[in-house]
Each structure stands twice: as structure tokens, then as C-alpha cells.
Design an enzyme around this catalytic site. Structure first.
Site, PDB file in Angstrom:
ATOM      1  N   ALA A   1       0.856  -1.188   0.000  1.00  0.00           N
ATOM      2  CA  ALA A   1       0.000   0.000   0.000  1.00  0.00           C
ATOM      3  C   ALA A   1       0.892   1.239   0.000  1.00  0.00           C
ATOM      4  O   ALA A   1       2.037   1.189   0.469  1.00  0.00           O
ATOM      5  CB  ALA A   1      -0.885  -0.012   1.238  1.00  0.00           C
TER       6      ALA A   1
ATOM      7  N   GLU B   1       4.290  -5.213   7.339  1.00  0.00           N
ATOM      8  CA  GLU B   1       3.419  -4.189   7.930  1.00  0.00           C
ATOM      9  C   GLU B   1       3.722  -3.931   9.397  1.00  0.00           C
ATOM     10  O   GLU B   1       3.587  -2.812   9.887  1.00  0.00           O
ATOM     11  CB  GLU B   1       1.948  -4.589   7.779  1.00  0.00           C
ATOM     12  CG  GLU B   1       1.383  -4.461   6.380  1.00  0.00           C
ATOM     13  CD  GLU B   1       1.528  -5.721   5.544  1.00  0.00           C
ATOM     14  OE1 GLU B   1       2.390  -6.563   5.870  1.00  0.00           O
ATOM     15  OE2 GLU B   1       0.790  -5.857   4.555  1.00  0.00           O
TER      16      GLU B   1
ATOM     17  N   GLU C   1       0.054  -9.513  -0.931  1.00  0.00           N
ATOM     18  CA  GLU C   1      -1.378  -9.853  -0.887  1.00  0.00           C
ATOM     19  C   GLU C   1      -1.985  -9.873  -2.291  1.00  0.00           C
ATOM     20  O   GLU C   1      -2.824 -10.705  -2.607  1.00  0.00           O
ATOM     21  CB  GLU C   1      -2.129  -8.854   0.009  1.00  0.00           C
ATOM     22  CG  GLU C   1      -1.763  -9.016   1.484  1.00  0.00           C
ATOM     23  CD  GLU C   1      -2.364  -7.925   2.358  1.00  0.00           C
ATOM     24  OE1 GLU C   1      -2.169  -6.727   2.042  1.00  0.00           O
ATOM     25  OE2 GLU C   1      -3.030  -8.257   3.348  1.00  0.00           O
TER      26      GLU C   1
ATOM     27  N   GLY D   1       0.839  -5.168   0.759  1.00  0.00           N
ATOM     28  CA  GLY D   1      -0.262  -5.301  -0.193  1.00  0.00           C
ATOM     29  C   GLY D   1       0.188  -5.900  -1.524  1.00  0.00           C
ATOM     30  O   GLY D   1      -0.625  -6.472  -2.250  1.00  0.00           O
TER      31      GLY D   1
HETATM   32  C1  HXC Z   1       5.007   4.562  -0.949  1.00  0.00           C
HETATM   33  C2  HXC Z   1       7.028   3.711  -1.595  1.00  0.00           C
HETATM   34  C3  HXC Z   1       6.679   2.430  -1.099  1.00  0.00           C
HETATM   35  C4  HXC Z   1       5.386   2.271  -0.495  1.00  0.00           C
HETATM   36  C5  HXC Z   1       8.657   2.315  -1.925  1.00  0.00           C
HETATM   37  N1  HXC Z   1       8.256   3.583  -2.094  1.00  0.00           N
HETATM   38  N2  HXC Z   1       7.720   1.600  -1.318  1.00  0.00           N
HETATM   39  N3  HXC Z   1       6.200   4.757  -1.513  1.00  0.00           N
HETATM   40  N4  HXC Z   1       4.587   3.379  -0.437  1.00  0.00           N
HETATM   41  N5  HXC Z   1       4.939   1.115  -0.039  1.00  0.00           N
HETATM   42  C6  HXC Z   1       8.992   4.700  -2.689  1.00  0.00           C
HETATM   43  C7  HXC Z   1      10.085   5.214  -1.761  1.00  0.00           C
HETATM   44  O1  HXC Z   1       9.560   6.087  -0.817  1.00  0.00           O
HETATM   45  C8  HXC Z   1      10.998   5.902  -2.750  1.00  0.00           C
HETATM   46  O2  HXC Z   1      10.456   7.158  -3.092  1.00  0.00           O
HETATM   47  C9  HXC Z   1      10.898   4.994  -3.984  1.00  0.00           C
HETATM   48  O3  HXC Z   1       9.686   4.263  -3.838  1.00  0.00           O
HETATM   49  C10 HXC Z   1      12.026   3.991  -4.063  1.00  0.00           C
HETATM   50  O4  HXC Z   1      12.104   3.319  -2.829  1.00  0.00           O
HETATM   51  P1  HXC Z   1      13.491   2.985  -2.115  1.00  0.00           P
HETATM   52  O5  HXC Z   1      13.167   2.605  -0.721  1.00  0.00           O
HETATM   53  O6  HXC Z   1      14.458   4.089  -2.330  1.00  0.00           O
HETATM   54  O7  HXC Z   1      13.946   1.746  -3.005  1.00  0.00           O
HETATM   55  P2  HXC Z   1      14.771   0.444  -2.572  1.00  0.00           P
HETATM   56  O8  HXC Z   1      15.998   0.845  -1.767  1.00  0.00           O
HETATM   57  O9  HXC Z   1      14.955  -0.332  -3.838  1.00  0.00           O
HETATM   58  O10 HXC Z   1      13.815  -0.366  -1.564  1.00  0.00           O
HETATM   59  C11 HXC Z   1      12.616  -0.916  -2.052  1.00  0.00           C
HETATM   60  C12 HXC Z   1      11.740  -1.402  -0.880  1.00  0.00           C
HETATM   61  C13 HXC Z   1      11.495  -0.266   0.130  1.00  0.00           C
HETATM   62  C14 HXC Z   1      12.438  -2.565  -0.150  1.00  0.00           C
HETATM   63  C15 HXC Z   1      10.447  -1.912  -1.522  1.00  0.00           C
HETATM   64  O11 HXC Z   1      11.075   0.901  -0.584  1.00  0.00           O
HETATM   65  C16 HXC Z   1      10.452  -0.574   1.155  1.00  0.00           C
HETATM   66  O12 HXC Z   1      10.741  -1.231   2.166  1.00  0.00           O
HETATM   67  N6  HXC Z   1       9.215  -0.106   0.941  1.00  0.00           N
HETATM   68  C17 HXC Z   1       8.126  -0.257   1.900  1.00  0.00           C
HETATM   69  C18 HXC Z   1       7.574  -1.646   1.898  1.00  0.00           C
HETATM   70  C19 HXC Z   1       6.434  -1.818   2.898  1.00  0.00           C
HETATM   71  O13 HXC Z   1       6.599  -1.522   4.095  1.00  0.00           O
HETATM   72  N7  HXC Z   1       5.287  -2.265   2.435  1.00  0.00           N
HETATM   73  C20 HXC Z   1       4.074  -2.451   3.263  1.00  0.00           C
HETATM   74  C21 HXC Z   1       3.202  -1.227   3.166  1.00  0.00           C
HETATM   75  S1  HXC Z   1       1.731  -1.368   4.158  1.00  0.00           S
HETATM   76  P3  HXC Z   1      11.349   8.493  -3.176  1.00  0.00           P
HETATM   77  O14 HXC Z   1      10.333   9.575  -3.324  1.00  0.00           O
HETATM   78  O15 HXC Z   1      12.168   8.553  -1.947  1.00  0.00           O
HETATM   79  O16 HXC Z   1      12.175   8.259  -4.429  1.00  0.00           O
HETATM   80  C22 HXC Z   1       0.715  -2.399   3.257  1.00  0.00           C
HETATM   81  C23 HXC Z   1      -0.610  -2.865   3.867  1.00  0.00           C
HETATM   82  C24 HXC Z   1      -1.515  -1.827   4.389  1.00  0.00           C
HETATM   83  O17 HXC Z   1       1.004  -2.795   2.195  1.00  0.00           O
HETATM   84  C25 HXC Z   1      -2.723  -2.522   5.018  1.00  0.00           C
HETATM   85  C26 HXC Z   1      -3.743  -1.610   5.553  1.00  0.00           C
HETATM   86  C27 HXC Z   1      -4.943  -2.300   6.151  1.00  0.00           C
END
Ligand code: HXC
Length: 256
Positions: A64, A130, A110, A107
Site C-alpha cells: 500500500a 506491515e 497480498e 499489499g
Molecule cells: C510509498 C514507496 C513504497 C510504499 C517504496 N516507495 N515503497 N512509496 N509506499 N509502499 C517509494 C520510496 O519512498 C521511494 O520514493 C521509492 O519508492 C524507491 O524506494 P526505495 O526505498 O528508495 O527503493 P529500494 O531501496 O529499492 O527499496 C525498495 C523497498 C522499500 C524494499 C520496496 O522501498 C520498502 O521497504 N518499501 C516499503 C515496503 C512496505 O513496508 N510495504 C508495506 C506497506 S503497508 P522516493 O520519493 O524517496 O524516491 C501495506 C498494507 C496496508 O502494504 C494494510 C492496511 C490495512
């Protein structure tokens, strides 16, 4: 830029590419609504017999969109009614194949688990991180993961934000097949092509019965299976397929 690109790479096959590479294909509201609209449309399109969903080599989807969730509370989450978006994928009667390269996190994992078949590139990474954000999965991440890989491996992943490589995910039962290099989309399209050449009503019944059977007890599931199996004996495609077998020629199927 469109958040989802739709292509038709082969007869009866649709390919949906998530298209937010700058955000690792994070599932923004706009992207999810577009995905919902596409799934609703493709579900109704009788010319489509299989759907492949993919991202890019860096990310299938990183979950997400965290930037869109920083300041929102429970009421706003409920008002978003994201369930409607997921339901369009879950209820799609056509086989859905996820081609996963790079990160499938939160997500994104998922979303992959909404598919019927998961083809992973060798560098794919699966996880439900998450917990690190103080939240938890809300679209099947605790339930589908536990059903796919078992309670103990799922708990370890979910509670520690641990990840699985493609090979680990395959060994655990989360992935249907692992493919070398960047071949996941090609393999997924090949599988989709094979499915699209099968009698569509048989394909639809197999998908429906397998999924419904997983939700109920074995006796009921076996009854569902028998009913569907007998029903298929009424179809034109069954007659065409069996006659072609006996006459040693190639049938074509109409989905009737
Ligand atoms: C928004 C995101 C994002 C995300 C990455 N980006 N994941 N933006 N939401 N989920 C953005 C970063 O902010 C960054 O933007 C750009 O993408 C590149 O990301 P980097 O981190 O620089 O890349 P990298 O080093 O290759 O790492 C990739 C990654 C990492 C491992 C995927 O970005 C990461 O850990 N992302 C979060 C993953 C996560 O926690 N997902 C779960 C989300 S919650 P900028 O602007 O800095 O270039 C969910 C469920 C919600 O999914 C449920 C609710 C009920």
C-alpha cells in the site's frame, strides 16, 4: 501516466502491468481503483480467458502507498472501502496469474496471493512487513499466507517482517514456479496461453470448485466437485474435445 497498463499479447490473454516504477509500484488509491475497473471489465469480456498481472523487474508491488496513509485514521480507512477493489480481483472468474519480479511486499504480496498461479523470477522477494509500520495486513496477508505456507512459517514472517526469496517461497508453497533471469512474464504468458486454449467452461469450473472447496469440509467439497464435473458433460466443448480425441484431430473451443 496511467497506473495500470493493459496489453493483449496473445489471443484471449490480457496482461496488466502496474506502472508506478518511481514508487516501486506502491498501490495508490488511483492504482487500486484502476485495477478494480480493469478486473471488472475483463471478468465480463468473453474474449478474455486468462489474465496475467505483473509489475517491473524492481518491484511487483511494494505494498500500500505509505505516503498516502501517514495521516489517516481508522474512519478514513473504512471510508476508502478498499475491500471493493480487492473483491473485483478475488471474484474474477478467469484464471489470474501473477508474474512476480523484485519486491512483493505488504499489499503487493497480498495482490500476488489473490492470483491463482504465481510465477516468480529468481530475484523475487516476498514479505508482509506491515508490523514494522505499526499496522498489519488487511487484504488477506495473515490468512492467505498461513493457508499457503502454514502457521509457523507465516507467523515468523509476519511477526518479524521477514522475507522469502523466490526459491524459499517455492519450497514453502507460496509460488507455483521459479523462472531464471527476467523470464517470469514470458513464462506467465505461456501458462496463460495454455489455459486460454483449454475449454473455458471447464477452466472456470475447476477454478471455482478448487477455491470454494478450500472454504468448506471435504465431503461438501467433493460433492461440489462431482456436481461441477457432471455439469461439464452437457457442454459443446466436452463433445468437441472427446470427439476430436477419438478422431485424432484438434478441437477448437467456444466456451459453450
Ligand atoms: C510509498 C514507496 C513504497 C510504499 C517504496 N516507495 N515503497 N512509496 N509506499 N509502499 C517509494 C520510496 O519512498 C521511494 O520514493 C521509492 O519508492 C524507491 O524506494 P526505495 O526505498 O528508495 O527503493 P529500494 O531501496 O529499492 O527499496 C525498495 C523497498 C522499500 C524494499 C520496496 O522501498 C520498502 O521497504 N518499501 C516499503 C515496503 C512496505 O513496508 N510495504 C508495506 C506497506 S503497508 P522516493 O520519493 O524517496 O524516491 C501495506 C498494507 C496496508 O502494504 C494494510 C492496511 C490495512
Amino acid at each position: 501516466m496511467k497506473p495500470v497498463i493493459v496489453e493483449y499479447p496473445a489471443e484471449h490473454v490480457a496482461l496488466l502491468r502496474l506502472n508506478r516504477p518511481e514508487a516501486r509500484n506502491a498501490l495508490s488509491t488511483e492504482l487500486r481503483v484502476e485495477l478494480r475497473d480493469q478486473f471488472n471489465r475483463l471478468s465480463e469480456d468473453s474474449s478474455i480467458r486468462a489474465i496475467v498481472i505483473t509489475g517491473d523487474m524492481r518491484a511487483f508491488a511494494a505494498g500500500a502507498d505509505i505516503k498516502g496513509m501517514v495521516d489517516i485514521g481508522a474512519a478514513e480507512m473504512m471510508a476508502r472501502n478498499d475491500e471493493k477493489n480487492w473483491a473485483a480481483i478475488r471474484n474474477c472468474p478467469k484464471p489470474v496469474i501473477a508474474a512476480v519480479d523484485g519486491y512483493a511486499l505488504g499489499g503487493g504480496c497480498e495482490l500476488a496471493m489473490h492470483a491463482d498461479i504465481i510465477i516468480a523470477g529468481e530475484a523475487a522477494i516476498f514479505g508482509q512487513p506491515e508490523v514494522r509500520l505499526g499496522i498489519m495486513p488487511g487484504a488477506g496477508g495473515t490468512q492467505r499466507l498461513a493457508r499457503a505456507i502454514g502457521k509457523y512459517r507465516a507467523m515468523l514472517m509476519l511477526l518479524t517482517a521477514g522475507t522469502l526469496t523466490a526459491q524459499e517461497a517455492f519450497a514453502a508453497g507460496l509460488v507455483s514456479k521459479v523462472v531464471d533471469g527476467d523470464g517470469a512474464v514470458a513464462e506467465a504468458l505461456s501458462v496463460a496461453g495454455t489455459i486460454a486454449a483449454m475449454p473455458p467452461l471447464a477452466v472456470a469450473e475447476i477454478k471455482q470448485v478448487l477455491l470454494a472447496g478450500m472454504e468448506t469440509n471435504l465431503e461438501t467439497a467433493l460433492m461440489l466437485e462431482r456436481r461441477a464435473a457432471y455439469l461439464l458433460f452437457e457442454t459443446d466443448d466436452k463433445r468437441a474435445a472427446m470427439t476430436a480425441f477419438v478422431n485424432k484431430n484438434k478441437p477448437s473451443f467456444t466456451g459453450s
